[in-house]
Design a protein around this motif. Structure first.
Motif, PDB file in Angstrom:
ATOM      1  N   ASP A   1      -4.110 -19.625   7.433  1.00 20.29           N
ATOM      2  CA  ASP A   1      -2.883 -19.058   8.013  1.00 20.29           C
ATOM      3  C   ASP A   1      -2.213 -18.143   6.973  1.00 20.29           C
ATOM      4  O   ASP A   1      -1.640 -18.623   5.987  1.00 20.29           O
ATOM      5  CB  ASP A   1      -1.943 -20.203   8.418  1.00 20.29           C
ATOM      6  CG  ASP A   1      -0.732 -19.695   9.189  1.00 20.29           C
ATOM      7  OD1 ASP A   1      -0.412 -18.486   9.102  1.00 20.29           O
ATOM      8  OD2 ASP A   1      -0.104 -20.519   9.882  1.00 20.29           O
ATOM      9  N   SER A   2      -2.282 -16.832   7.235  1.00 19.22           N
ATOM     10  CA  SER A   2      -1.747 -15.859   6.264  1.00 19.22           C
ATOM     11  C   SER A   2      -0.266 -16.073   5.983  1.00 19.22           C
ATOM     12  O   SER A   2       0.207 -15.758   4.888  1.00 19.22           O
ATOM     13  CB  SER A   2      -1.924 -14.428   6.796  1.00 19.22           C
ATOM     14  OG  SER A   2      -3.268 -14.165   7.023  1.00 19.22           O
ATOM     15  N   SER A   3       0.468 -16.609   6.972  1.00 14.21           N
ATOM     16  CA  SER A   3       1.912 -16.783   6.759  1.00 14.21           C
ATOM     17  C   SER A   3       2.174 -17.932   5.788  1.00 14.21           C
ATOM     18  O   SER A   3       3.272 -18.080   5.275  1.00 14.21           O
ATOM     19  CB  SER A   3       2.643 -17.008   8.087  1.00 14.21           C
ATOM     20  OG  SER A   3       2.293 -18.258   8.614  1.00 14.21           O
ATOM     21  N   GLU A   4       1.146 -18.746   5.542  1.00 12.78           N
ATOM     22  CA  GLU A   4       1.294 -19.847   4.580  1.00 12.78           C
ATOM     23  C   GLU A   4       0.614 -19.529   3.251  1.00 12.78           C
ATOM     24  O   GLU A   4       0.642 -20.339   2.330  1.00 12.78           O
ATOM     25  CB  GLU A   4       0.690 -21.133   5.160  1.00 12.78           C
ATOM     26  CG  GLU A   4       1.525 -21.695   6.294  1.00 12.78           C
ATOM     27  CD  GLU A   4       0.878 -22.890   6.967  1.00 12.78           C
ATOM     28  OE1 GLU A   4      -0.206 -23.325   6.521  1.00 12.78           O
ATOM     29  OE2 GLU A   4       1.456 -23.370   7.952  1.00 12.78           O
TER      30      GLU A   4
ATOM     31  N   LYS B   1       1.684 -11.645   9.492  1.00  7.86           N
ATOM     32  CA  LYS B   1       2.728 -12.648   9.228  1.00  7.86           C
ATOM     33  C   LYS B   1       3.392 -13.082  10.534  1.00  7.86           C
ATOM     34  O   LYS B   1       4.286 -13.912  10.548  1.00  7.86           O
ATOM     35  CB  LYS B   1       3.794 -12.061   8.283  1.00  7.86           C
ATOM     36  CG  LYS B   1       3.281 -11.791   6.881  1.00  7.86           C
ATOM     37  CD  LYS B   1       3.013 -13.100   6.142  1.00  7.86           C
ATOM     38  CE  LYS B   1       2.575 -12.880   4.718  1.00  7.86           C
ATOM     39  NZ  LYS B   1       1.237 -12.316   4.556  1.00  7.86           N
ATOM     40  N   ASP B   2       2.941 -12.504  11.648  1.00 10.60           N
ATOM     41  CA  ASP B   2       3.545 -12.811  12.949  1.00 10.60           C
ATOM     42  C   ASP B   2       2.737 -13.917  13.641  1.00 10.60           C
ATOM     43  O   ASP B   2       2.050 -14.695  12.994  1.00 10.60           O
ATOM     44  CB  ASP B   2       3.594 -11.532  13.795  1.00 10.60           C
ATOM     45  CG  ASP B   2       2.209 -10.901  13.929  1.00 10.60           C
ATOM     46  OD1 ASP B   2       1.212 -11.579  13.589  1.00 10.60           O
ATOM     47  OD2 ASP B   2       2.139  -9.744  14.378  1.00 10.60           O
TER      48      ASP B   2
ATOM     49  N   SER C   1      -0.954 -14.752  12.663  1.00  7.98           N
ATOM     50  CA  SER C   1      -1.227 -15.003  11.236  1.00  7.98           C
ATOM     51  C   SER C   1      -2.431 -15.916  10.993  1.00  7.98           C
ATOM     52  O   SER C   1      -3.020 -15.897   9.926  1.00  7.98           O
ATOM     53  CB  SER C   1       0.008 -15.585  10.550  1.00  7.98           C
ATOM     54  OG  SER C   1       0.305 -16.851  11.099  1.00  7.98           O
ATOM     55  N   LYS C   2      -2.782 -16.738  12.006  1.00  2.99           N
ATOM     56  CA  LYS C   2      -3.944 -17.628  11.815  1.00  2.99           C
ATOM     57  C   LYS C   2      -5.247 -16.894  12.093  1.00  2.99           C
ATOM     58  O   LYS C   2      -6.307 -17.338  11.685  1.00  2.99           O
ATOM     59  CB  LYS C   2      -3.836 -18.838  12.739  1.00  2.99           C
ATOM     60  CG  LYS C   2      -2.797 -19.827  12.286  1.00  2.99           C
ATOM     61  CD  LYS C   2      -2.788 -21.041  13.201  1.00  2.99           C
ATOM     62  CE  LYS C   2      -1.716 -22.023  12.763  1.00  2.99           C
ATOM     63  NZ  LYS C   2      -1.122 -22.715  13.899  1.00  2.99           N
TER      64      LYS C   2
ATOM     65  N   ASN D   1      -6.552 -12.524   9.452  1.00  2.17           N
ATOM     66  CA  ASN D   1      -6.389 -12.979   8.067  1.00  2.17           C
ATOM     67  C   ASN D   1      -7.364 -12.288   7.100  1.00  2.17           C
ATOM     68  O   ASN D   1      -7.773 -12.849   6.103  1.00  2.17           O
ATOM     69  CB  ASN D   1      -6.479 -14.505   7.997  1.00  2.17           C
ATOM     70  CG  ASN D   1      -7.785 -15.037   8.575  1.00  2.17           C
ATOM     71  OD1 ASN D   1      -8.694 -14.260   8.870  1.00  2.17           O
ATOM     72  ND2 ASN D   1      -7.872 -16.340   8.743  1.00  2.17           N
TER      73      ASN D   1
END
Ligand code: ADP
Length: 144
Positions: free
Chosen positions: A94-97, A110-111, A114-115, A118
């Motif tokens: 998950d790019s947001s993490e 990041k929206d 995001s999973k 990547n």
């Protein structure tokens, strides 16, 4: 520490965002060596095999169509502990993490995507690396 060769795929979002050179440079600066490199269009057959572990999950059709949005780049990279180090440099799914400084943290979506969006795939075990290198590179396409 052992020298390993691993498979990395630059996904369509990496190619579409013009990040191919930048992401490759990060891996080269980290000391990895290119043993194989090609650009290709993913087919359903290839994706069904490559993503067999997620093929029954509800988001798989979306992943399949994402992976066909643009050509992908496949790389065979060699280095000390390459399999785990390449994934550390990439960051979590998950790019947001993903932490800033990792490839997914710096460039992944990041929206709500995001999973999925990547940036790269990287083999997660020696067994996966061996199977995936064989899947994406034919005989004689991974160099000494
Ligand atoms: P990784 O690529 O980090 O090894 P997985 O093998 O679990 O992760 O998943 C394969 C790919 O499927 C991910 O890189 C991502 O593109 C996509 N994916 C995983 N989980 C999700 C999810 N919940 N929703 C959408 N796409 C996902």
């Amino acid at each position: 520490m052992a020298s390993e060769t691993t498979l990395i795929l630059f996904k369509p979002d990496c190619v579409q965002k013009g990040l191919t050179g930048l992401v490759l440079d990060r891996y080269l600066k980290a000391g990895f060596r290119i043993r194989g490199l090609k650009m290709l269009e993913a087919t359903d057959e290839l994706l069904n095999e490559h993503y067999a572990h997620i093929a029954s999950l509800p988001f798989f059709p979306e992943v399949q169509s994402f992976m066909k949005e643009a050509p992908i780049v496949a790389l065979a990279l060699e280095g000390e502990d390459a399999i785990s180090r390449v994934r550390d440099i990439l960051g979590p799914t998950d790019s947001s993490e993903a932490a800033s400084g990792t490839i997914r943290g710096d460039f992944g979506a990041k929206d709500g995507d995001s999973k999925m969006r990547n940036i790269c795939h990287a083999s997660d075990s020696p067994e996966a690396a061996a199977a995936e290198l064989k899947r994406f590179f034919g005989e004689g396409e991974v160099f000494a």
